[in-house]
Scaffold this motif. Structure first.
Motif, mmCIF file in Angstrom:
data_model
loop_
_atom_site.group_PDB
_atom_site.id
_atom_site.type_symbol
_atom_site.label_atom_id
_atom_site.label_comp_id
_atom_site.label_asym_id
_atom_site.label_seq_id
_atom_site.Cartn_x
_atom_site.Cartn_y
_atom_site.Cartn_z
ATOM 1 N N LYS A 1 20.525 11.424 4.874
ATOM 2 C CA LYS A 1 19.135 11.348 4.421
ATOM 3 C C LYS A 1 18.248 10.798 5.525
ATOM 4 N N GLN A 2 16.955 10.927 5.324
ATOM 5 C CA GLN A 2 16.003 10.561 6.374
ATOM 6 C C GLN A 2 15.626 9.083 6.306
ATOM 7 N N VAL A 3 15.515 8.470 7.474
ATOM 8 C CA VAL A 3 15.071 7.084 7.612
ATOM 9 C C VAL A 3 13.706 7.084 8.283
ATOM 10 N N PHE A 4 12.755 6.351 7.695
ATOM 11 C CA PHE A 4 11.424 6.195 8.265
ATOM 12 C C PHE A 4 11.231 4.738 8.680
ATOM 13 N N ALA A 5 10.518 4.516 9.770
ATOM 14 C CA ALA A 5 10.269 3.155 10.238
ATOM 15 C C ALA A 5 8.834 3.042 10.735
ATOM 16 N N ILE A 6 8.240 1.874 10.493
ATOM 17 C CA ILE A 6 6.865 1.621 10.905
ATOM 18 C C ILE A 6 6.865 0.783 12.183
ATOM 19 N N PRO A 7 6.198 1.240 13.216
ATOM 20 C CA PRO A 7 6.180 0.497 14.476
ATOM 21 C C PRO A 7 5.234 -0.691 14.427
ATOM 22 N N SER A 8 5.363 -1.572 15.402
ATOM 23 C CA SER A 8 4.484 -2.737 15.504
ATOM 24 C C SER A 8 4.310 -3.067 16.975
ATOM 25 N N HIS A 9 3.696 -4.219 17.264
ATOM 26 C CA HIS A 9 3.552 -4.657 18.648
ATOM 27 C C HIS A 9 4.935 -4.880 19.251
ATOM 28 N N ILE A 10 5.075 -4.575 20.537
ATOM 29 C CA ILE A 10 6.382 -4.701 21.176
ATOM 30 C C ILE A 10 6.850 -6.141 21.269
ATOM 31 N N ASP A 11 5.932 -7.099 21.141
ATOM 32 C CA ASP A 11 6.335 -8.503 21.199
ATOM 33 C C ASP A 11 6.519 -9.124 19.813
ATOM 34 N N ASP B 1 0.824 -1.216 0.000
ATOM 35 C CA ASP B 1 0.000 0.000 0.000
ATOM 36 C C ASP B 1 0.860 1.268 0.000
ATOM 37 N N ILE B 2 1.933 1.261 0.798
ATOM 38 C CA ILE B 2 2.804 2.438 0.848
ATOM 39 C C ILE B 2 3.486 2.662 -0.499
ATOM 40 N N ALA B 3 3.994 1.590 -1.099
ATOM 41 C CA ALA B 3 4.662 1.708 -2.400
ATOM 42 C C ALA B 3 3.694 2.235 -3.454
ATOM 43 N N GLN B 4 2.484 1.713 -3.455
ATOM 44 C CA GLN B 4 1.487 2.157 -4.426
ATOM 45 C C GLN B 4 1.137 3.631 -4.213
ATOM 46 N N TYR B 5 0.973 4.028 -2.973
ATOM 47 C CA TYR B 5 0.622 5.411 -2.629
ATOM 48 C C TYR B 5 1.719 6.371 -3.081
ATOM 49 N N LEU B 6 2.964 6.045 -2.765
ATOM 50 C CA LEU B 6 4.080 6.937 -3.110
ATOM 51 C C LEU B 6 4.309 6.984 -4.621
ATOM 52 N N ALA B 7 4.104 5.845 -5.292
ATOM 53 C CA ALA B 7 4.249 5.830 -6.749
ATOM 54 C C ALA B 7 3.175 6.687 -7.406
ATOM 55 N N GLN B 8 1.959 6.617 -6.878
ATOM 56 C CA GLN B 8 0.880 7.455 -7.410
ATOM 57 C C GLN B 8 1.139 8.931 -7.152
ATOM 58 N N ALA B 9 1.906 9.203 -6.086
ATOM 59 C CA ALA B 9 2.260 10.599 -5.781
ATOM 60 C C ALA B 9 3.396 11.093 -6.665
ATOM 61 N N GLY B 10 4.018 10.195 -7.429
ATOM 62 C CA GLY B 10 5.050 10.614 -8.371
ATOM 63 C C GLY B 10 6.444 10.123 -8.084
ATOM 64 N N TYR B 11 6.672 9.444 -6.964
ATOM 65 C CA TYR B 11 8.015 8.961 -6.635
ATOM 66 C C TYR B 11 8.311 7.623 -7.299
ATOM 67 N N TYR C 1 3.020 6.194 10.360
ATOM 68 C CA TYR C 1 1.910 5.254 10.295
ATOM 69 C C TYR C 1 1.039 5.508 9.063
ATOM 70 N N HIS C 2 1.507 6.431 8.200
ATOM 71 C CA HIS C 2 0.796 6.710 6.949
ATOM 72 C C HIS C 2 1.816 7.252 5.945
ATOM 73 N N PRO C 3 1.745 6.836 4.666
ATOM 74 C CA PRO C 3 2.738 7.307 3.676
ATOM 75 C C PRO C 3 2.704 8.803 3.435
ATOM 76 N N GLN C 4 1.587 9.462 3.743
ATOM 77 C CA GLN C 4 1.530 10.910 3.559
ATOM 78 C C GLN C 4 2.556 11.606 4.443
ATOM 79 N N GLN C 5 2.876 10.989 5.567
ATOM 80 C CA GLN C 5 3.879 11.573 6.455
ATOM 81 C C GLN C 5 5.260 11.576 5.788
ATOM 82 N N VAL C 6 5.526 10.573 4.974
ATOM 83 C CA VAL C 6 6.772 10.536 4.207
ATOM 84 C C VAL C 6 6.776 11.669 3.189
ATOM 85 N N LEU C 7 5.653 11.814 2.481
ATOM 86 C CA LEU C 7 5.563 12.885 1.482
ATOM 87 C C LEU C 7 5.745 14.256 2.117
ATOM 88 N N ASP C 8 5.127 14.450 3.273
ATOM 89 C CA ASP C 8 5.225 15.751 3.938
ATOM 90 C C ASP C 8 6.674 16.110 4.234
#
Length: 401
Positions: free
Chosen positions: A263-273, A141-151, A292-299
């Protein structure tokens, strides 16, 4: 078919020969070129001169057998004529400019597909080879979203997250956005690895994507080739997203290299276990940006480029490309042209510094070397450029805006 002599100059042929004889060893190649002044002079140097430099015996043995080197180059040239793959050399305007900024840029790149993508704004997505079902969906979903945004989505063609990132970028209903992915290989350009990824490789090429490798054709996968690939994934991209990774994942190497390059590194969190996400949690603890949303990467990334997502469809990062190469890439949108036209004119006395800057960032030490200014002069001119609104400072690195 274009004659091969128009594709490779004598100097470039020497680069290819030297690259073959050192078996694509970056350290040996750069040591030889630095010592002798050029690939041509290094390749024609006597064996004893190589030996005195402490070059590895296996490289020296190949240097002693230059007939085999010439045979290998002939084989590569035949493949170029047959359009099985193509070559870019670091001295060509079509070579991706952002790779020239990394510590150890490859002297050449083999590629298949649409090399124009190499000059466009890219975001890397990497992660586990065995991601959870949830992580697979998030990655797609993130790859599709960012590709549609032009990246352009850049990744390493591995199982798991890499594969889902490539497929997400390819899954576009709009034909203008199809194929917006680059696969960086940890093998030779004509070696499909993993073996069952031949469908992915074919789909990337057929939909207008690109595959690249710095390694010689027929190079098989090895534990040392994948960290090399990771540095190119990081080097080509403006930022890296890690969607899920263990603490020992190779994705953390890509993340570290991304950070080392400013450059900037982004990471997606998950359950601590979730042990499969320990790598992401470690990155966040070490300073990666939690998303937690690809728009944050775009911003965040769009701030670096000073553009809006709608402008990204055709942005080129290689500003030095000649007009002939631009015929193979999309042209700037009208909005971008208006934006460029409205930029503040750079005063003549600031042009030397401004021309050394790019959209990835340069630190003061690098700028002192490239501009040959004194520290007070450089700092003063950087302040002037900042006041004009033409550059910004982020994390100790200066970049264009």
């Amino acid at each position: 078919m274009i004659a091969i002599s128009t594709l490779i100059s004598d100097d470039q042929r020497a680069v290819l020969a030297l690259w073959h004889e050192v078996n694509a060893s970056l350290s040996a190649y750069h040591k030889l070129v630095t010592t002798f002044g050029s690939a041509q002079q290094a390749w024609t140097a006597k064996v004893e001169a190589w030996r005195q430099l402490g070059i590895h015996p296996s490289h020296i043995k190949r240097h002693e057998q230059q007939e085999q080197t010439l045979t290998s180059i002939d084989t590569i040239e035949q493949a170029l004529r047959a359009d099985k793959y193509q070559l870019l050399f670091a001295d060509q305007p079509d070579y991706p400019a952002q790779l020239l900024q990394i510590y150890d840029p490859p002297p050449l790149l083999f590629y298949r597909g649409n090399s124009a993508l190499l000059h466009q704004a890219q975001i890397a997505i990497v992660g586990s080879r065995k991601p959870s079902t949830h992580a697979q969906k998030i990655t797609f979903d993130i790859a599709q979203y960012l590709a549609q945004a032009g990246y352009i989505i850049t990744s390493g063609l591995a199982m798991g997250v890499d594969k889902r990132a490539h497929f997400g970028a390819l899954a576009q209903a709009d034909p203008d956005y199809q194929g917006r992915t680059i696969g960086v290989m940890g093998t030779g350009i004509n070696v499909c690895y993993p073996n069952h990824h031949d469908h992915l490789f074919t789909q990337i090429i057929e939909q207008g994507g690109c595959l690249v490798s710095e390694l010689l054709p027929h190079t098989q996968p090895h534990k040392h080739t994948f960290p090399r690939r990771n540095r190119l994934v990081a080097g080509l991209s403006l930022a890296t997203i890690v969607t899920e990774a263990t603490i020992k994942s190779g994705s953390l190497i890509t993340a570290r290299l991304t950070s080392d390059q400013g450059k900037q590194v982004f990471a997606i969190p998950s359950h601590i276990d979730n042990s499969n996400a320990e790598g992401c949690h470690h990155l966040i603890r070490e300073g990666a940006t939690l998303i937690y949303h690809p728009q944050q990467v775009l911003d965040d990334v769009n701030v670096q480029l000073n553009i809006y997502p709608s402008d990204l469809k055709s942005i080129e990062l290689n500003q030095s490309a000649d007009t002939s190469s631009k015929s193979n890439t999309e042209q700037l949108t009208n909005k971008q042209k208006a934006s460029v036209a409205s930029k503040v004119a750079i005063p003549e006395h600031l042009e030397v510094v401004y021309k050394q800057l790019d959209w990835h960032g340069q630190d003061l030490d690098a700028l002192l070397v490239s501009t040959e200014l004194t520290a007070p002069q450089l700092i003063g001119q950087l302040m002037e450029l900042e006041l004009l609104g033409t550059i910004s400072e982020q994390g100790g690195r200066y970049l264009r805006v």
